[in-house]
Scaffold this motif. Structure first.
Motif, PDB file in Angstrom:
ATOM      1  N   SER A 113      -7.812  -6.203  14.310  1.00  0.00           N
ATOM      2  CA  SER A 113      -7.598  -4.756  14.234  1.00  0.00           C
ATOM      3  C   SER A 113      -6.727  -4.359  13.042  1.00  0.00           C
ATOM      4  O   SER A 113      -6.631  -3.185  12.704  1.00  0.00           O
ATOM      5  CB  SER A 113      -6.941  -4.252  15.522  1.00  0.00           C
ATOM      6  N   ARG A 114      -6.113  -5.367  12.407  1.00  0.00           N
ATOM      7  CA  ARG A 114      -5.225  -5.069  11.284  1.00  0.00           C
ATOM      8  C   ARG A 114      -5.735  -5.681   9.975  1.00  0.00           C
ATOM      9  O   ARG A 114      -4.955  -5.868   9.026  1.00  0.00           O
ATOM     10  CB  ARG A 114      -3.810  -5.573  11.578  1.00  0.00           C
ATOM     11  N   GLN A 115      -7.012  -5.963   9.902  1.00  0.00           N
ATOM     12  CA  GLN A 115      -7.559  -6.561   8.690  1.00  0.00           C
ATOM     13  C   GLN A 115      -7.290  -5.697   7.463  1.00  0.00           C
ATOM     14  O   GLN A 115      -7.008  -6.205   6.376  1.00  0.00           O
ATOM     15  CB  GLN A 115      -9.063  -6.800   8.841  1.00  0.00           C
ATOM     16  N   GLU A 116      -7.370  -4.394   7.645  1.00  0.00           N
ATOM     17  CA  GLU A 116      -7.138  -3.479   6.516  1.00  0.00           C
ATOM     18  C   GLU A 116      -5.705  -3.597   6.011  1.00  0.00           C
ATOM     19  O   GLU A 116      -5.458  -3.617   4.805  1.00  0.00           O
ATOM     20  CB  GLU A 116      -7.422  -2.047   6.961  1.00  0.00           C
ATOM     21  N   ASP A 117      -4.740  -3.709   6.940  1.00  0.00           N
ATOM     22  CA  ASP A 117      -3.338  -3.863   6.540  1.00  0.00           C
ATOM     23  C   ASP A 117      -3.126  -5.180   5.798  1.00  0.00           C
ATOM     24  O   ASP A 117      -2.370  -5.235   4.812  1.00  0.00           O
ATOM     25  CB  ASP A 117      -2.422  -3.799   7.760  1.00  0.00           C
ATOM     26  N   TYR A 118      -3.768  -6.241   6.264  1.00  0.00           N
ATOM     27  CA  TYR A 118      -3.643  -7.533   5.587  1.00  0.00           C
ATOM     28  C   TYR A 118      -4.283  -7.482   4.204  1.00  0.00           C
ATOM     29  O   TYR A 118      -3.786  -8.094   3.254  1.00  0.00           O
ATOM     30  CB  TYR A 118      -4.285  -8.643   6.435  1.00  0.00           C
ATOM     31  N   PHE A 119      -5.380  -6.745   4.078  1.00  0.00           N
ATOM     32  CA  PHE A 119      -6.015  -6.577   2.766  1.00  0.00           C
ATOM     33  C   PHE A 119      -5.041  -5.914   1.793  1.00  0.00           C
ATOM     34  O   PHE A 119      -4.840  -6.388   0.666  1.00  0.00           O
ATOM     35  CB  PHE A 119      -7.283  -5.735   2.915  1.00  0.00           C
ATOM     36  N   PHE A 120      -4.413  -4.799   2.224  1.00  0.00           N
ATOM     37  CA  PHE A 120      -3.462  -4.116   1.351  1.00  0.00           C
ATOM     38  C   PHE A 120      -2.222  -4.964   1.102  1.00  0.00           C
ATOM     39  O   PHE A 120      -1.603  -4.859   0.037  1.00  0.00           O
ATOM     40  CB  PHE A 120      -3.081  -2.757   1.936  1.00  0.00           C
ATOM     41  N   LEU A 121      -1.841  -5.786   2.058  1.00  0.00           N
ATOM     42  CA  LEU A 121      -0.729  -6.711   1.865  1.00  0.00           C
ATOM     43  C   LEU A 121      -0.974  -7.589   0.641  1.00  0.00           C
ATOM     44  O   LEU A 121      -0.093  -7.747  -0.218  1.00  0.00           O
ATOM     45  CB  LEU A 121      -0.557  -7.578   3.120  1.00  0.00           C
ATOM     46  N   GLY A 122      -2.165  -8.163   0.548  1.00  0.00           N
ATOM     47  CA  GLY A 122      -2.492  -8.994  -0.605  1.00  0.00           C
ATOM     48  C   GLY A 122      -2.687  -8.199  -1.871  1.00  0.00           C
ATOM     49  O   GLY A 122      -2.228  -8.587  -2.950  1.00  0.00           O
ATOM     50  N   LEU A 123      -3.356  -7.060  -1.754  1.00  0.00           N
ATOM     51  CA  LEU A 123      -3.669  -6.251  -2.933  1.00  0.00           C
ATOM     52  C   LEU A 123      -2.408  -5.731  -3.622  1.00  0.00           C
ATOM     53  O   LEU A 123      -2.352  -5.637  -4.848  1.00  0.00           O
ATOM     54  CB  LEU A 123      -4.569  -5.078  -2.531  1.00  0.00           C
ATOM     55  N   LEU A 124      -1.385  -5.400  -2.831  1.00  0.00           N
ATOM     56  CA  LEU A 124      -0.160  -4.831  -3.382  1.00  0.00           C
ATOM     57  C   LEU A 124       0.909  -5.879  -3.662  1.00  0.00           C
ATOM     58  O   LEU A 124       2.024  -5.537  -4.061  1.00  0.00           O
ATOM     59  CB  LEU A 124       0.410  -3.782  -2.417  1.00  0.00           C
ATOM     60  N   SER A 125       0.564  -7.144  -3.491  1.00  0.00           N
ATOM     61  CA  SER A 125       1.586  -8.190  -3.589  1.00  0.00           C
ATOM     62  C   SER A 125       2.159  -8.362  -4.991  1.00  0.00           C
ATOM     63  O   SER A 125       3.246  -8.923  -5.149  1.00  0.00           O
ATOM     64  CB  SER A 125       1.018  -9.531  -3.105  1.00  0.00           C
ATOM     65  N   ASN A 126       1.448  -7.896  -6.017  1.00  0.00           N
ATOM     66  CA  ASN A 126       2.020  -7.935  -7.373  1.00  0.00           C
ATOM     67  C   ASN A 126       1.959  -6.563  -8.041  1.00  0.00           C
ATOM     68  O   ASN A 126       1.867  -6.451  -9.261  1.00  0.00           O
ATOM     69  CB  ASN A 126       1.320  -8.996  -8.234  1.00  0.00           C
ATOM     70  N   ILE A 127       2.024  -5.501  -7.235  1.00  0.00           N
ATOM     71  CA  ILE A 127       2.006  -4.141  -7.779  1.00  0.00           C
ATOM     72  C   ILE A 127       3.218  -3.904  -8.677  1.00  0.00           C
ATOM     73  O   ILE A 127       3.178  -3.084  -9.602  1.00  0.00           O
ATOM     74  CB  ILE A 127       1.972  -3.096  -6.633  1.00  0.00           C
ATOM     75  N   ASP A 128       4.315  -4.652  -8.434  1.00  0.00           N
ATOM     76  CA  ASP A 128       5.484  -4.523  -9.295  1.00  0.00           C
ATOM     77  C   ASP A 128       5.171  -4.966 -10.724  1.00  0.00           C
ATOM     78  O   ASP A 128       5.561  -4.315 -11.698  1.00  0.00           O
ATOM     79  CB  ASP A 128       6.665  -5.309  -8.722  1.00  0.00           C
ATOM     80  N   ALA A 129       4.415  -6.045 -10.855  1.00  0.00           N
ATOM     81  CA  ALA A 129       4.036  -6.528 -12.190  1.00  0.00           C
ATOM     82  C   ALA A 129       3.010  -5.599 -12.836  1.00  0.00           C
ATOM     83  O   ALA A 129       3.046  -5.361 -14.052  1.00  0.00           O
ATOM     84  CB  ALA A 129       3.469  -7.937 -12.092  1.00  0.00           C
ATOM     85  N   ILE A 130       2.102  -5.049 -12.039  1.00  0.00           N
ATOM     86  CA  ILE A 130       1.068  -4.159 -12.567  1.00  0.00           C
ATOM     87  C   ILE A 130       1.681  -2.867 -13.095  1.00  0.00           C
ATOM     88  O   ILE A 130       1.295  -2.355 -14.156  1.00  0.00           O
ATOM     89  CB  ILE A 130       0.008  -3.876 -11.494  1.00  0.00           C
ATOM     90  N   LEU A 131       2.678  -2.333 -12.362  1.00  0.00           N
ATOM     91  CA  LEU A 131       3.311  -1.081 -12.775  1.00  0.00           C
ATOM     92  C   LEU A 131       4.514  -1.294 -13.681  1.00  0.00           C
ATOM     93  O   LEU A 131       4.988  -0.344 -14.312  1.00  0.00           O
ATOM     94  CB  LEU A 131       3.752  -0.284 -11.533  1.00  0.00           C
ATOM     95  N   GLY A 132       5.046  -2.524 -13.729  1.00  0.00           N
ATOM     96  CA  GLY A 132       6.248  -2.765 -14.511  1.00  0.00           C
ATOM     97  C   GLY A 132       7.476  -2.124 -13.898  1.00  0.00           C
ATOM     98  O   GLY A 132       8.368  -1.644 -14.599  1.00  0.00           O
ATOM     99  N   ARG A 133       7.522  -2.111 -12.563  1.00  0.00           N
ATOM    100  CA  ARG A 133       8.637  -1.500 -11.832  1.00  0.00           C
ATOM    101  C   ARG A 133       9.090  -2.448 -10.737  1.00  0.00           C
ATOM    102  O   ARG A 133       8.305  -3.274 -10.264  1.00  0.00           O
ATOM    103  CB  ARG A 133       8.197  -0.183 -11.181  1.00  0.00           C
TER     104      ARG A 133
END
Length: 416
Positions: free
Chosen positions: A307-327
């Motif tokens: 029931s939380r597959q979508e949350d786990y997907f975003f967990l992985g997708l956002l795991s390096n958002i800091d590097a992508i945004l430089g923040r």
């Protein structure tokens, strides 16, 4: 290049901070030098959303944002989340029909509207839409101030006293009926600095924020996407690629939702938005995010968290958002409405999602001792990881993101 923004607190009668006015600064100087008011307003909106994060700037309080006529009429003000923002209509804005229409739209969308440096003769057409009136104590005669307070208090409008510079002014303003106060008596504007992110990325970040919300407003997202020819073209080209194999060509976001469902569309739109945010960064960053997203989603099924597959997907997708945004990660996540345990996992707080993500990262980096630790915590056997990793990599390779993200934007406007 460094960008600057200043914030000045707004306090209630008990001298508790209830919000911050965010002010344009072109340099690390106490006063602004504004040559173009529209550019200054645009810079504050963009930097608030993409460089600093509203929560980081205001400690969770409301941000008061100065808006010019163009910021109101061209929809830029509406890119900000209504529950975190107060729209300050500048005293220089003429209340013409376009401005009134824009303010009505903002009001109906849940935004709080304030009239800055209020003077009866120029702002009166907007009073019916206002929640807050701000009065400059130094620039407004007291007789006019008292008339304004008397005339509009019964409408339930709150009053903010600006340019409060002494204890006596503060006490007098309380007696007159003001509910909030701002000025040098409390604090001068504090300047904050951050590395620049191109303003064009504000739009992609707003799309990412919309699709990570608990309930995605399909109509609103589709309308926003169609305003950016490049993004709408990329998304539809992506969905019509061989990776999906649809028999009939998809011609709109709503058509895609009907075929794929909202949950799947949420994922695909977020992929294109993140890829667009990172299009000036090494492709490996997006490849890593995409592989981790698929890997974490696969783990959710193994962990009995279907029931939380979508949350786990975003967990992985956002795991390096800091590097992508430089923040910093905290700042990057501040204005994304993801599940709180996902946010905490990404910030390093130990919970089941954090342990699952760290198991994925440990396998990715061949850190076998760490992998054993994290698989033990989530109660999975580590011998399932090679198959899941290979499947995730193969899935990532089927996604033609390089071709799509590099696609030109000179195609006809697709229907949305």
């Amino acid at each position: 290049m460094q960008k600057f923004i200043a914030r000045q607190p707004i306090l209630d009668r008990g001298e508790n901070v209830v919000g911050y006015e965010l002010l344009f600064r072109s340099a690390d100087e106490p006063f602004s030098h504004i040559e173009d008011a529209d550019a200054a307003a645009s810079s504050v909106i963009s930097d608030t959303m993409t460089l600093y994060g509203i929560h980081e700037l205001t400690d969770g309080k409301r941000a008061f944002i100065n808006c010019t006529r163009n910021a109101l009429v061209n929809g830029r003000a509406a890119l900000m989340p209504p529950d975190r923002i107060v729209i300050e209509v500048l005293e220089t804005v003429e209340a013409d029909s376009d401005v009134l229409t824009a303010c009505r739209v903002l009001k109906s969308a849940g935004y709080v509207i304030a009239l800055d440096d209020f003077r009866n003769e120029q702002h009166s057409p907007l009073v019916d839409l206002a929640d807050i009136i701000k009065i400059d104590l130094l620039a407004t005669p007291e007789s006019e101030t008292e008339e304004t307070l008397r005339r509009y208090r019964e409408r339930g409008i709150q009053f903010v006293a600006e340019k409060v510079e002494t204890r006596e002014q503060f006490q007098r303003s309380i007696e007159q009926g003001y509910s909030a106060f701002q000025g040098y008596f409390f604090a001068k504007p504090r300047i904050m600095a951050s590395n620049d992110i191109p303003p064009a990325k504000l739009f992609y970040f707003s799309i990412l924020r919309a699709v990570t919300a608990p309930e995605m407003d399909v109509r609103k997202v589709a309308d926003n996407i169609k305003h950016d020819l490049g993004l709408s073209y990329k998304l539809l080209r992506f969905l019509n690629s061989a990776a999906f194999g649809f028999r009939n060509r998809i011609r709109s976001v709503r058509h895609a939702v009907a075929l794929l469902g909202q949950a799947e569309m949420r994922k695909w739109i977020s992929l294109v938005a993140i890829a667009s945010l990172g299009e000036d960064k090494p492709p490996v960053l997006f490849e890593t995010a995409l592989t981790r997203a698929a890997f974490c989603e696969s783990l959710a099924r193994r962990l009995g968290a279907q029931s939380r597959q979508e949350d786990y997907f975003f967990l992985g997708l956002l795991s390096n958002i800091d590097a992508i945004l430089g923040r910093p990660m905290k700042s990057a996540l501040a204005d994304l409405p993801i599940a709180e345990d996902v946010r905490q996992a990404l910030l390093g707080t130990r919970n089941s999602l954090h342990d699952a993500l760290q198991a994925v990262i440990s396998y990715e980096k061949a850190e076998w001792e760490k992998l054993a630790t994290y698989t033990s915590r989530v109660r999975l056997r580590d011998n399932i990881f090679p198959e899941l990793f290979l499947s995730s990599v193969q899935w990532c390779r089927r996604i033609p993101f390089r071709e799509v993200i590099n696609a030109g934007s000179h195609a006809p406007q697709p229907a949305i």
